[in-house]
Design a protein around this motif. Structure first.
Motif, PDB file in Angstrom:
ATOM      1  N   THR A   1       4.412   6.380  -3.698  1.00  0.00           N
ATOM      2  CA  THR A   1       5.011   6.531  -2.358  1.00  0.00           C
ATOM      3  C   THR A   1       5.779   5.254  -1.996  1.00  0.00           C
ATOM      4  OG1 THR A   1       3.158   7.895  -1.718  1.00  0.00           O
ATOM      5  CG2 THR A   1       4.465   6.972   0.088  1.00  0.00           C
ATOM      6  N   PHE A   2       6.997   5.422  -1.505  1.00  0.00           N
ATOM      7  CA  PHE A   2       7.827   4.282  -1.086  1.00  0.00           C
ATOM      8  C   PHE A   2       7.319   3.836   0.294  1.00  0.00           C
ATOM      9  CE2 PHE A   2      11.771   2.250   0.474  1.00  0.00           C
ATOM     10  CZ  PHE A   2      12.126   1.513  -0.641  1.00  0.00           C
ATOM     11  N   ASP A   3       6.560   2.738   0.297  1.00  0.00           N
ATOM     12  CA  ASP A   3       5.855   2.320   1.520  1.00  0.00           C
ATOM     13  C   ASP A   3       6.210   0.861   1.798  1.00  0.00           C
ATOM     14  OD1 ASP A   3       4.044   1.439   3.383  1.00  0.00           O
ATOM     15  OD2 ASP A   3       2.269   2.230   2.354  1.00  0.00           O
ATOM     16  N   ILE A   4       7.041   0.639   2.822  1.00  0.00           N
ATOM     17  CA  ILE A   4       7.571  -0.725   3.037  1.00  0.00           C
ATOM     18  C   ILE A   4       6.593  -1.646   3.760  1.00  0.00           C
ATOM     19  CG2 ILE A   4       9.989   0.032   2.977  1.00  0.00           C
ATOM     20  CD1 ILE A   4       9.983  -0.209   6.045  1.00  0.00           C
ATOM     21  N   ASP A   5       5.455  -1.090   4.189  1.00  0.00           N
ATOM     22  CA  ASP A   5       4.501  -1.933   4.921  1.00  0.00           C
ATOM     23  C   ASP A   5       3.479  -2.621   4.016  1.00  0.00           C
ATOM     24  OD1 ASP A   5       5.710  -1.281   7.333  1.00  0.00           O
ATOM     25  OD2 ASP A   5       4.589   0.597   7.455  1.00  0.00           O
ATOM     26  N   ARG A   6       3.588  -2.386   2.714  1.00  0.00           N
ATOM     27  CA  ARG A   6       2.624  -2.986   1.786  1.00  0.00           C
ATOM     28  C   ARG A   6       2.695  -4.509   1.771  1.00  0.00           C
ATOM     29  NH1 ARG A   6       1.142   0.875  -1.926  1.00  0.00           N
ATOM     30  NH2 ARG A   6       2.635   2.546  -2.274  1.00  0.00           N
ATOM     31  N   PHE A   7       3.874  -5.014   2.094  1.00  0.00           N
ATOM     32  CA  PHE A   7       4.149  -6.432   1.805  1.00  0.00           C
ATOM     33  C   PHE A   7       3.932  -7.343   3.007  1.00  0.00           C
ATOM     34  CE2 PHE A   7       6.439  -3.614  -0.923  1.00  0.00           C
ATOM     35  CZ  PHE A   7       6.056  -4.077  -2.167  1.00  0.00           C
ATOM     36  N   HIS A   8       3.372  -6.770   4.069  1.00  0.00           N
ATOM     37  CA  HIS A   8       3.191  -7.582   5.269  1.00  0.00           C
ATOM     38  C   HIS A   8       1.715  -7.637   5.627  1.00  0.00           C
ATOM     39  CE1 HIS A   8       7.441  -5.907   5.659  1.00  0.00           C
ATOM     40  NE2 HIS A   8       7.543  -7.160   5.278  1.00  0.00           N
ATOM     41  N   PRO A   9       1.309  -8.697   6.360  1.00  0.00           N
ATOM     42  CA  PRO A   9      -0.099  -8.790   6.744  1.00  0.00           C
ATOM     43  C   PRO A   9      -0.479  -7.556   7.576  1.00  0.00           C
ATOM     44  CG  PRO A   9       1.131 -10.767   7.371  1.00  0.00           C
ATOM     45  CD  PRO A   9       2.121  -9.780   6.874  1.00  0.00           C
ATOM     46  N   PRO A  10      -1.687  -7.044   7.563  1.00  0.00           N
ATOM     47  CA  PRO A  10      -2.792  -7.614   6.791  1.00  0.00           C
ATOM     48  C   PRO A  10      -2.814  -7.119   5.348  1.00  0.00           C
ATOM     49  CG  PRO A  10      -3.577  -5.748   8.076  1.00  0.00           C
ATOM     50  CD  PRO A  10      -2.091  -5.870   8.366  1.00  0.00           C
ATOM     51  N   ARG A  11      -1.918  -6.210   4.946  1.00  0.00           N
ATOM     52  CA  ARG A  11      -2.063  -5.602   3.612  1.00  0.00           C
ATOM     53  C   ARG A  11      -1.694  -6.568   2.483  1.00  0.00           C
ATOM     54  NH1 ARG A  11       0.730   0.190   4.129  1.00  0.00           N
ATOM     55  NH2 ARG A  11       0.236   0.264   1.906  1.00  0.00           N
ATOM     56  N   ASN A  12      -0.518  -7.124   2.543  1.00  0.00           N
ATOM     57  CA  ASN A  12      -0.094  -8.114   1.517  1.00  0.00           C
ATOM     58  C   ASN A  12      -0.509  -7.724   0.097  1.00  0.00           C
ATOM     59  OD1 ASN A  12       1.341  -9.964   3.013  1.00  0.00           O
ATOM     60  ND2 ASN A  12      -0.486 -11.119   3.595  1.00  0.00           N
ATOM     61  N   GLU A  13      -0.251  -6.482  -0.264  1.00  0.00           N
ATOM     62  CA  GLU A  13      -0.743  -5.985  -1.559  1.00  0.00           C
ATOM     63  C   GLU A  13      -0.161  -6.759  -2.746  1.00  0.00           C
ATOM     64  OE1 GLU A  13      -1.286  -1.588   0.390  1.00  0.00           O
ATOM     65  OE2 GLU A  13       0.018  -1.728  -1.345  1.00  0.00           O
ATOM     66  N   HIS A  14       1.041  -7.275  -2.571  1.00  0.00           N
ATOM     67  CA  HIS A  14       1.707  -7.980  -3.678  1.00  0.00           C
ATOM     68  C   HIS A  14       1.090  -9.338  -3.963  1.00  0.00           C
ATOM     69  CE1 HIS A  14       3.384  -9.564  -0.012  1.00  0.00           C
ATOM     70  NE2 HIS A  14       4.115 -10.463  -0.641  1.00  0.00           N
ATOM     71  N   LYS A  15       0.242  -9.831  -3.031  1.00  0.00           N
ATOM     72  CA  LYS A  15      -0.308 -11.180  -3.231  1.00  0.00           C
ATOM     73  C   LYS A  15      -1.562 -11.192  -4.087  1.00  0.00           C
ATOM     74  CE  LYS A  15       2.000 -13.542   0.428  1.00  0.00           C
ATOM     75  NZ  LYS A  15       1.945 -14.159   1.740  1.00  0.00           N
ATOM     76  N   GLN A  16      -2.048 -10.004  -4.505  1.00  0.00           N
ATOM     77  CA  GLN A  16      -3.230  -9.984  -5.383  1.00  0.00           C
ATOM     78  C   GLN A  16      -2.826 -10.578  -6.743  1.00  0.00           C
ATOM     79  OE1 GLN A  16      -5.348  -5.929  -4.557  1.00  0.00           O
ATOM     80  NE2 GLN A  16      -3.173  -5.666  -4.207  1.00  0.00           N
ATOM     81  N   ASN A  17      -3.725 -11.384  -7.294  1.00  0.00           N
ATOM     82  CA  ASN A  17      -3.416 -12.161  -8.505  1.00  0.00           C
ATOM     83  C   ASN A  17      -2.931 -11.280  -9.672  1.00  0.00           C
ATOM     84  OD1 ASN A  17      -3.225 -14.135 -10.373  1.00  0.00           O
ATOM     85  ND2 ASN A  17      -5.386 -14.788 -10.295  1.00  0.00           N
TER      86      ASN A  17
END
Ligand code: HEM
Length: 453
Positions: A369-385
């Protein structure tokens, strides 16, 4: 060692499982069709390390966040790039490019080139970059049908030519595209036969690409204007005047081609996929347009203003996640090691499937799913190592990543503020192809309509 992830000890450790494939062909058909989909499937079925056979080649794939962490932390100890790029370097008349170097020479050249490829190269030139887009799109007529990938290739290549080399590639663009696609497909990914390198059309393009590099060097050498911030060619010229230059003459000429090739099959593809994804998600498109119209309300925007556009930023990042143009990176093992309980022998061809985690739901829920809210707090999914790696991993992490991010956002903001785009058919579904980077097919067209701002 990262929690038993890898080890130097390989005694009594088995080879990784071999993926079942067809007789003779192995897994070559699946790889040619959708290599990332194949790697994700094998990661689920077999695990984070497996061997693959494709025709007469065999390689070991490592995947998942663990593979990216391994490359980030100890990649240089066990993996080398050199042999992959040697034939490509030859096509540019040189022994080395930054991407083909290992060890100290790589570090030295990377440090030297870093300022020219940094985000600052574009941040200080927003007015000129926007003006260039305006000029390049000035002749678009209302309702005109536009083939998307060449449209973005022209804009991106001109921008990088201006920003890094102060020399337009306009008459050379066709040669740059032909050279890059043929040379990469034949010499690096080896999915096309080598006789293509002898075709007169390719040979001509190759000559013209080197001619463009020399032209850029000559133009900058003769220029009387002293730039506030030296561009890439200025830096190369300064280096060659040193008593012990870092780059040889042939390395310098090949490095001067860099700006023209770097964005052609990366930034341009990403912008094409982003436009497609936005056209398929009208609600997100509306949010982005509202933001970019606000951005241009008070004239030419600045970097801070652009950074504040969360929908545009989310859309750019989500495009890099869902349509990663560089799906994997390739290396040779230079020492034996064990990864997740399996052995990799020195000399093995290793593929690090860096973008497999982009499609693992434990890191990115509903990954399709194209979900543009993944990259902002609190989710920040891209910051997982190790989870988000559109720009590769380890010592060769894309040097232009910051520049590319700003370039994608500024280009899309300017175009969406000035034009309304529509799909030719709302049911159109894009078919990404591997050429060799993930590219939209040539059949992706849109209609444009100038907006009355
Ligand atoms: C969406 C855009 C881009 C993507 C996805 C991308 C991806 C990558 C990847 C995956 C690598 C690593 C290759 C490897 O490890 O074998 C790389 C290296 C590199 N990229 Fe990019 N790239 C992009 C745009 C750019 C741009 C715009 C520039 C410069 C203007 C650039 C300059 C470089 C350089 C110089 C390297 C070599 C770094 C090194 O070897 O140390 N890239 N890129």
């Amino acid at each position: 060692m990262i929690d038993n992830l890898w080890s130097r000890e390989v005694n009594n450790i088995p080879l990784p499982p071999l993926v079942k494939g067809f007789p003779i062909l192995g897994s070559s058909l699946e790889l040619a069709k959708d290599n990332l989909g194949f790697f994700v499937k094998q990661y689920h079925e077999v695990g984070a390390i497996f061997r693959v056979r494709a025709l007469n080649r065999q390689f070991t794939v490592i995947a998942g966040t663990e593979a990216n962490q391994f490359v980030n932390q100890v990649g240089t100890e066990f993996l080398s790039v050199q042999d992959f790029w040697q034939d490509f370097c030859k096509e540019l008349g040189t022994d080395n490019l930054l991407v083909s170097l290992d060890g100290d020479r790589h570090l030295q050249q990377r440090r030297f080139l870093q300022p020219s490829y940094s985000r600052n190269s574009i941040i200080h030139a927003f007015p000129e970059t926007i003006q260039l887009i305006v000029e390049l799109t000035a002749n678009l007529r209302s309702g005109q049908r536009v083939q998307v990938l060449p449209f973005f290739q022209q804009i991106i290549c001109e921008q990088l030519g201006m920003l890094l080399a102060d020399c337009s590639p306009s008459h050379y663009r066709g040669d740059l595209v032909r050279f890059l696609q043929t040379a990469l497909n034949v010499t690096v990914v080896k999915q096309l036969p080598s006789f293509l390198l002898w075709l007169p059309s390719y040979q001509r393009s190759r000559k013209r690409v080197l001619e463009l590099a020399k032209l850029a060097i000559k133009k900058n050498r003769m220029s009387q204007t002293k730039r506030q911030k030296p561009n890439l060619i200025d830096e190369l010229l300064t280096d060659c005047q040193q008593p012990h230059p870092l780059l040889s003459e042939s390395e310098m000429i090949a490095a001067a081609v860099g700006p023209y090739l770097a964005g052609l099959d990366t930034v341009a593809n990403t912008c094409s996929f982003m436009l497609y994804a936005l056209l398929k998600s009208p609600e997100i498109m509306a949010k982005v347009i509202q933001e970019v119209d606000g951005l241009f309300q008070d004239g030419i925007p600045n970097a801070e203003g652009l950074r504040g556009l969360s929908a545009l930023h989310g859309a750019a990042m989500e495009t890099l996640r869902m349509y990663p143009v560089a799906t994997a990176i390739q290396r040779y093992a230079i020492a034996d090691f064990a990864f997740k309980g399996f052995r990799v022998d020195a000399g093995t061809h290793v593929i690090i499937a860096t973008t497999v985690p982009h499609f693992l739901p434990q890191y990115f829920p509903n990954p399709h799913t194209f979900d543009i809210d993944r990259f902002h707090p609190p989710r920040n999914e891209h910051k997982q190592n190790g989870a988000f790696a559109p720009f590769g991993a380890g010592a060769h992490l894309c040097l232009g990543n910051g520049l590319a991010e700003v370039q994608i956002m500024l280009t899309m903001a300017t175009l969406l503020h000035r034009f309304e785009f529509s799909l030719e058919s709302p049911n159109y579904t894009i078919q990404p192809i591997s050429n060799p980077t993930l590219s939209p097919s040539n059949r992706f067209y849109v209609r444009v309509q100038p907006r009355s701002n």
